[in-house]
Design a protein around this motif. Structure first.
Motif, PDB file in Angstrom:
ATOM      1  N   VAL A 164     -53.485  -3.973  16.196  1.00  0.00           N
ATOM      2  CA  VAL A 164     -52.136  -4.431  16.516  1.00  0.00           C
ATOM      3  C   VAL A 164     -51.233  -4.109  15.332  1.00  0.00           C
ATOM      4  CG1 VAL A 164     -50.701  -6.423  17.072  1.00  0.00           C
ATOM      5  CG2 VAL A 164     -53.019  -6.273  17.985  1.00  0.00           C
ATOM      6  N   LYS A 165     -50.160  -3.380  15.597  1.00  0.00           N
ATOM      7  CA  LYS A 165     -49.237  -2.968  14.542  1.00  0.00           C
ATOM      8  C   LYS A 165     -48.229  -4.076  14.250  1.00  0.00           C
ATOM      9  CE  LYS A 165     -51.002   1.119  14.382  1.00  0.00           C
ATOM     10  NZ  LYS A 165     -51.912   1.463  13.332  1.00  0.00           N
ATOM     11  N   CYS A 166     -48.228  -4.577  13.038  1.00  0.00           N
ATOM     12  CA  CYS A 166     -47.286  -5.613  12.608  1.00  0.00           C
ATOM     13  C   CYS A 166     -45.942  -4.979  12.232  1.00  0.00           C
ATOM     14  CB  CYS A 166     -47.857  -6.360  11.412  1.00  0.00           C
ATOM     15  SG  CYS A 166     -49.384  -7.227  11.819  1.00  0.00           S
ATOM     16  N   PRO A 167     -44.872  -5.781  12.222  1.00  0.00           N
ATOM     17  CA  PRO A 167     -43.539  -5.240  11.920  1.00  0.00           C
ATOM     18  C   PRO A 167     -43.456  -4.463  10.606  1.00  0.00           C
ATOM     19  CG  PRO A 167     -43.334  -7.447  12.781  1.00  0.00           C
ATOM     20  CD  PRO A 167     -44.811  -7.192  12.593  1.00  0.00           C
ATOM     21  N   ASP A 168     -44.158  -4.883   9.567  1.00  0.00           N
ATOM     22  CA  ASP A 168     -44.081  -4.208   8.267  1.00  0.00           C
ATOM     23  C   ASP A 168     -44.992  -2.984   8.167  1.00  0.00           C
ATOM     24  OD1 ASP A 168     -42.179  -5.956   7.366  1.00  0.00           O
ATOM     25  OD2 ASP A 168     -43.598  -7.240   6.292  1.00  0.00           O
ATOM     26  N   SER A 169     -45.678  -2.628   9.238  1.00  0.00           N
ATOM     27  CA  SER A 169     -46.611  -1.501   9.197  1.00  0.00           C
ATOM     28  C   SER A 169     -45.896  -0.150   9.163  1.00  0.00           C
ATOM     29  CB  SER A 169     -47.529  -1.524  10.415  1.00  0.00           C
ATOM     30  OG  SER A 169     -46.791  -1.210  11.595  1.00  0.00           O
ATOM     31  N   GLY A 170     -44.624  -0.142   9.534  1.00  0.00           N
ATOM     32  CA  GLY A 170     -43.909   1.115   9.633  1.00  0.00           C
ATOM     33  C   GLY A 170     -44.088   1.774  10.994  1.00  0.00           C
ATOM     34  N   GLU A 171     -44.960   1.189  11.827  1.00  0.00           N
ATOM     35  CA  GLU A 171     -45.212   1.736  13.157  1.00  0.00           C
ATOM     36  C   GLU A 171     -45.151   0.662  14.248  1.00  0.00           C
ATOM     37  OE1 GLU A 171     -48.708   4.158  13.445  1.00  0.00           O
ATOM     38  OE2 GLU A 171     -48.647   4.597  11.315  1.00  0.00           O
ATOM     39  N   PRO A 172     -44.309  -0.357  14.122  1.00  0.00           N
ATOM     40  CA  PRO A 172     -44.346  -1.439  15.106  1.00  0.00           C
ATOM     41  C   PRO A 172     -43.935  -1.006  16.508  1.00  0.00           C
ATOM     42  CG  PRO A 172     -42.409  -1.659  13.756  1.00  0.00           C
ATOM     43  CD  PRO A 172     -43.240  -0.555  13.150  1.00  0.00           C
ATOM     44  N   ASP A 173     -43.134   0.033  16.620  1.00  0.00           N
ATOM     45  CA  ASP A 173     -42.667   0.468  17.937  1.00  0.00           C
ATOM     46  C   ASP A 173     -43.676   1.334  18.674  1.00  0.00           C
ATOM     47  OD1 ASP A 173     -40.294  -0.898  17.496  1.00  0.00           O
ATOM     48  OD2 ASP A 173     -39.335   0.852  16.594  1.00  0.00           O
ATOM     49  N   THR A 174     -44.811   1.628  18.041  1.00  0.00           N
ATOM     50  CA  THR A 174     -45.814   2.471  18.691  1.00  0.00           C
ATOM     51  C   THR A 174     -46.807   1.652  19.505  1.00  0.00           C
ATOM     52  OG1 THR A 174     -47.316   2.418  16.801  1.00  0.00           O
ATOM     53  CG2 THR A 174     -45.673   4.186  16.850  1.00  0.00           C
ATOM     54  N   PHE A 175     -46.829   0.334  19.312  1.00  0.00           N
ATOM     55  CA  PHE A 175     -47.823  -0.514  19.980  1.00  0.00           C
ATOM     56  C   PHE A 175     -47.427  -0.787  21.426  1.00  0.00           C
ATOM     57  CE2 PHE A 175     -49.831  -4.584  21.037  1.00  0.00           C
ATOM     58  CZ  PHE A 175     -51.145  -4.256  20.788  1.00  0.00           C
ATOM     59  N   GLU A 176     -48.379  -0.629  22.332  1.00  0.00           N
ATOM     60  CA  GLU A 176     -48.176  -0.914  23.758  1.00  0.00           C
ATOM     61  C   GLU A 176     -48.448  -2.411  23.983  1.00  0.00           C
ATOM     62  OE1 GLU A 176     -47.306  -1.307  27.180  1.00  0.00           O
ATOM     63  OE2 GLU A 176     -47.370   0.868  26.899  1.00  0.00           O
ATOM     64  N   MET A 177     -47.372  -3.187  24.162  1.00  0.00           N
ATOM     65  CA  MET A 177     -47.476  -4.646  24.260  1.00  0.00           C
ATOM     66  C   MET A 177     -48.327  -5.112  25.441  1.00  0.00           C
ATOM     67  SD  MET A 177     -46.112  -5.874  21.603  1.00  0.00           S
ATOM     68  CE  MET A 177     -45.902  -7.606  21.970  1.00  0.00           C
ATOM     69  N   ARG A 178     -48.420  -4.314  26.505  1.00  0.00           N
ATOM     70  CA  ARG A 178     -49.260  -4.710  27.644  1.00  0.00           C
ATOM     71  C   ARG A 178     -50.727  -4.841  27.251  1.00  0.00           C
ATOM     72  NH1 ARG A 178     -48.526  -0.522  32.197  1.00  0.00           N
ATOM     73  NH2 ARG A 178     -48.785   0.862  30.415  1.00  0.00           N
ATOM     74  N   ASN A 179     -51.108  -4.265  26.125  1.00  0.00           N
ATOM     75  CA  ASN A 179     -52.487  -4.354  25.677  1.00  0.00           C
ATOM     76  C   ASN A 179     -52.887  -5.787  25.340  1.00  0.00           C
ATOM     77  OD1 ASN A 179     -53.163  -1.682  26.021  1.00  0.00           O
ATOM     78  ND2 ASN A 179     -52.455  -1.112  23.978  1.00  0.00           N
ATOM     79  N   LEU A 180     -51.937  -6.582  24.852  1.00  0.00           N
ATOM     80  CA  LEU A 180     -52.253  -7.985  24.547  1.00  0.00           C
ATOM     81  C   LEU A 180     -52.653  -8.731  25.810  1.00  0.00           C
ATOM     82  CD1 LEU A 180     -49.448  -8.816  21.963  1.00  0.00           C
ATOM     83  CD2 LEU A 180     -51.851  -8.217  21.526  1.00  0.00           C
ATOM     84  N   GLU A 181     -51.933  -8.492  26.902  1.00  0.00           N
ATOM     85  CA  GLU A 181     -52.294  -9.117  28.165  1.00  0.00           C
ATOM     86  C   GLU A 181     -53.638  -8.586  28.673  1.00  0.00           C
ATOM     87  OE1 GLU A 181     -50.625  -9.464  32.703  1.00  0.00           O
ATOM     88  OE2 GLU A 181     -49.177  -9.216  31.094  1.00  0.00           O
ATOM     89  N   ALA A 182     -53.849  -7.290  28.545  1.00  0.00           N
ATOM     90  CA  ALA A 182     -55.118  -6.691  28.984  1.00  0.00           C
ATOM     91  C   ALA A 182     -56.284  -7.270  28.206  1.00  0.00           C
ATOM     92  CB  ALA A 182     -55.065  -5.177  28.842  1.00  0.00           C
ATOM     93  N   LEU A 183     -56.104  -7.491  26.911  1.00  0.00           N
ATOM     94  CA  LEU A 183     -57.171  -8.074  26.093  1.00  0.00           C
ATOM     95  C   LEU A 183     -57.431  -9.519  26.479  1.00  0.00           C
ATOM     96  CD1 LEU A 183     -56.307  -6.603  22.597  1.00  0.00           C
ATOM     97  CD2 LEU A 183     -58.351  -6.127  23.962  1.00  0.00           C
ATOM     98  N   SER A 184     -56.368 -10.286  26.755  1.00  0.00           N
ATOM     99  CA  SER A 184     -56.570 -11.690  27.128  1.00  0.00           C
ATOM    100  C   SER A 184     -57.232 -11.796  28.498  1.00  0.00           C
ATOM    101  CB  SER A 184     -55.287 -12.498  27.047  1.00  0.00           C
ATOM    102  OG  SER A 184     -54.251 -11.879  27.707  1.00  0.00           O
TER     103      SER A 184
END
Length: 84
Positions: free
Chosen positions: A60-80
């Motif tokens: 999971v890319k955190c805001p300070d990673s420099g790549e926060p906009d690359t993370f597919e947020m639907r993955n959090l729901e898929a993992l849960s």
């Protein structure tokens, strides 16, 4: 040792961005056979279509990673959904 002669029947696919996509579900079918399959991904591609038998490792890319906009947020729901 080769293939099914291996002592540990486990396959881990890394560099998830290159494994993710159209063929990801097909690759996951290995997990339904004699090997446990783990897929490690940056979270850039949606993992929700993977079979439930596949172990998913998602960075999971955190805001300070420099790549926060690359993370597919639907993955959090898929993992849960996998955890239920």
């Amino acid at each position: 040792m080769r293939g099914s002669q291996a002592a540990v029947p486990l396959v881990e696919l890394t560099a998830g961005t290159s494994v993710a996509g159209r063929n990801l579900s097909a690759r996951g079918e290995v997990g339904c056979c004699e090997y446990a399959v783990m897929i490690e991904t940056s979270g850039e591609r949606f993992i929700g279509e993977l079979p439930p038998e596949v172990i998913k490792i998602v960075d999971v890319k955190c805001p300070d990673s420099g790549e926060p906009d690359t993370f597919e947020m639907r993955n959090l729901e898929a993992l849960s959904e996998t955890m239920k």
